[in-house]
Design a protein around this motif. Sequence first.
Motif, PDB file in Angstrom:
ATOM      1  N   GLU A 157     -29.333 -47.258  51.266  1.00  0.00           N
ATOM      2  CA  GLU A 157     -29.026 -47.546  52.681  1.00  0.00           C
ATOM      3  C   GLU A 157     -28.412 -46.340  53.411  1.00  0.00           C
ATOM      4  OE1 GLU A 157     -27.493 -51.834  53.359  1.00  0.00           O
ATOM      5  OE2 GLU A 157     -27.169 -51.445  51.216  1.00  0.00           O
TER       6      GLU A 157
ATOM      7  N   ASP B 247     -28.338 -42.798  55.297  1.00  0.00           N
ATOM      8  CA  ASP B 247     -29.264 -42.051  56.154  1.00  0.00           C
ATOM      9  C   ASP B 247     -29.112 -40.544  55.976  1.00  0.00           C
ATOM     10  OD1 ASP B 247     -30.265 -44.404  57.492  1.00  0.00           O
ATOM     11  OD2 ASP B 247     -28.272 -44.522  58.405  1.00  0.00           O
TER      12      ASP B 247
ATOM     13  N   THR C 235     -19.747 -44.821  59.031  1.00  0.00           N
ATOM     14  CA  THR C 235     -20.794 -45.550  59.749  1.00  0.00           C
ATOM     15  C   THR C 235     -20.409 -45.668  61.220  1.00  0.00           C
ATOM     16  OG1 THR C 235     -22.211 -47.513  59.603  1.00  0.00           O
ATOM     17  CG2 THR C 235     -19.858 -47.889  59.394  1.00  0.00           C
ATOM     18  N   GLN C 236     -21.262 -46.318  62.000  1.00  0.00           N
ATOM     19  CA  GLN C 236     -20.954 -46.518  63.416  1.00  0.00           C
ATOM     20  C   GLN C 236     -19.725 -47.403  63.558  1.00  0.00           C
ATOM     21  OE1 GLN C 236     -24.688 -48.272  64.352  1.00  0.00           O
ATOM     22  NE2 GLN C 236     -25.640 -46.354  64.984  1.00  0.00           N
TER      23      GLN C 236
ATOM     24  N   GLY D 171     -27.046 -41.431  67.349  1.00  0.00           N
ATOM     25  CA  GLY D 171     -27.859 -42.540  66.853  1.00  0.00           C
ATOM     26  C   GLY D 171     -28.897 -42.098  65.831  1.00  0.00           C
TER      27      GLY D 171
ATOM     28  N   MET E 202     -17.372 -43.456  65.120  1.00  0.00           N
ATOM     29  CA  MET E 202     -17.533 -43.427  63.666  1.00  0.00           C
ATOM     30  C   MET E 202     -16.279 -44.002  63.001  1.00  0.00           C
ATOM     31  SD  MET E 202     -18.398 -40.078  61.358  1.00  0.00           S
ATOM     32  CE  MET E 202     -16.795 -39.357  61.082  1.00  0.00           C
TER      33      MET E 202
ATOM     34  N   ILE F   4     -24.015 -39.574  64.001  1.00  0.00           N
ATOM     35  CA  ILE F   4     -23.805 -40.999  64.291  1.00  0.00           C
ATOM     36  C   ILE F   4     -23.757 -41.233  65.802  1.00  0.00           C
ATOM     37  CG2 ILE F   4     -22.051 -42.839  64.138  1.00  0.00           C
ATOM     38  CD1 ILE F   4     -21.726 -41.990  61.169  1.00  0.00           C
TER      39      ILE F   4
ATOM     40  N   LYS G 140     -27.019 -43.900  60.715  1.00  0.00           N
ATOM     41  CA  LYS G 140     -26.037 -44.986  60.761  1.00  0.00           C
ATOM     42  C   LYS G 140     -25.008 -44.811  59.647  1.00  0.00           C
ATOM     43  CE  LYS G 140     -25.559 -49.984  60.755  1.00  0.00           C
ATOM     44  NZ  LYS G 140     -25.817 -50.919  59.677  1.00  0.00           N
ATOM     45  N   ASN G 141     -25.488 -44.757  58.396  1.00  0.00           N
ATOM     46  CA  ASN G 141     -24.573 -44.619  57.257  1.00  0.00           C
ATOM     47  C   ASN G 141     -24.687 -43.226  56.652  1.00  0.00           C
ATOM     48  OD1 ASN G 141     -23.967 -47.423  57.413  1.00  0.00           O
ATOM     49  ND2 ASN G 141     -25.853 -47.865  56.275  1.00  0.00           N
TER      50      ASN G 141
END
Length: 319
Positions: free
Chosen positions: A69, A71, A163-164, A125, A1, A122, A128-129
């Motif tokens: 966008e 999650d 994020t990732q 999976g 992350m 994260i 993502k955000n």
Amino acid sequence: MKIIGTGSALPSLAVTNEMLSVFLDTSDEWIHTRTGIFERRIISDENLKDLAVEAAQKALDEAGISGSELDYIICSNVVNYYVTPSLSCLIAGGIQAVCPCVDLNAACSGFLYGLDMAQAYIMTGKAKNILVICAEEPTRMCSWKDRNTCVLFGDGAAAAVVTQGEGFKASWITAAHRPEILYYQRPLEDCPFVKYQQRGVPMYMNGKEVFKVAVTASIQGIEHILNQTGLTADQVDYYILHQANMRIIDTVRNQLHLPAEKFPHNIERLGNTSSATIPILLDELNKSGKLKYGDTVVLSGFGAGFTAGTCLFTWTMNQ
Ligand code: ACO
């Protein structure tokens, strides 16, 4: 992350120690020598939700993504006007997000708890955000007749978009059962079956005990994280600690034998904004360009419960 955007928002009203001494038996001298605080921001004609939306939007703008966008929204909040729906749901409406939302209450450790949770999502999976946001108005829990507590707090909101990516190296959160040293009991509606009235109790704090537990928890958290990552204390560029009391920060720093430059602070201007202190300071360091790409940063906080959390990451912005 990794963190890809930060943002913060503060109430416009700055309340100085002198302003408090008009109606409280206190003084600028007492407050700043015992705590390091000279002034704090207090919500007057704003509301916490709007400040939170502003902080969230700034973090999204810097991250270069829109609310749609996201999650997940994880919001650390102890008290606000609504008990339900959650503050995170209200924030989602302000930033056009359509993702799941949840509030968490880990008191002043909330940013560390939120980041830890975000990292788990994260890493699996599942997201993502994620927006991790802290929005707090502890000034609504204090009695403004109690000089032991009300002089310490201020209000504010701050957020980070994660994020990732490669940034976070370690995170450690803890909780210990110590409700008696720091609590606030909210008033509840009367119910015909309840035999006692629940009128609520303004924030109570045993300052001396909180001081000791806070120093111990911070040192333990930092040592644990350093052991986990194999780094030495002086290899960390910045320790961004919960801004509760300058004397707590100095005590931790002295026990680690580190120079003052590694411990940035803003408590003198903002007081203790509960879980928002760490992300507000992080945002200030980011926006001022003080944080450089590749810097090693430790965040460490403690709060009622007694909760605590520490994490370590490499700063991956401002390349
Ligand atoms: N102005 C003037 N006098 C005061 C004030 C004030 N605002 N507040 C307390 N006093 C008085 C007390 O009544 C006491 O008077 P007495 O000796 O006549 O009884 C005297 O000052 C000394 O009080 P202490 O509690 O012994 O003062 P201390 O040096 O411990 O400092 C403080 C108090 C600043 C609260 C300190 O204990 C502290 O910082 N503790 C940590 C608390 C903290 O950081 N809380 C953050 C919130 S919790 C969180 O973020 C998780």
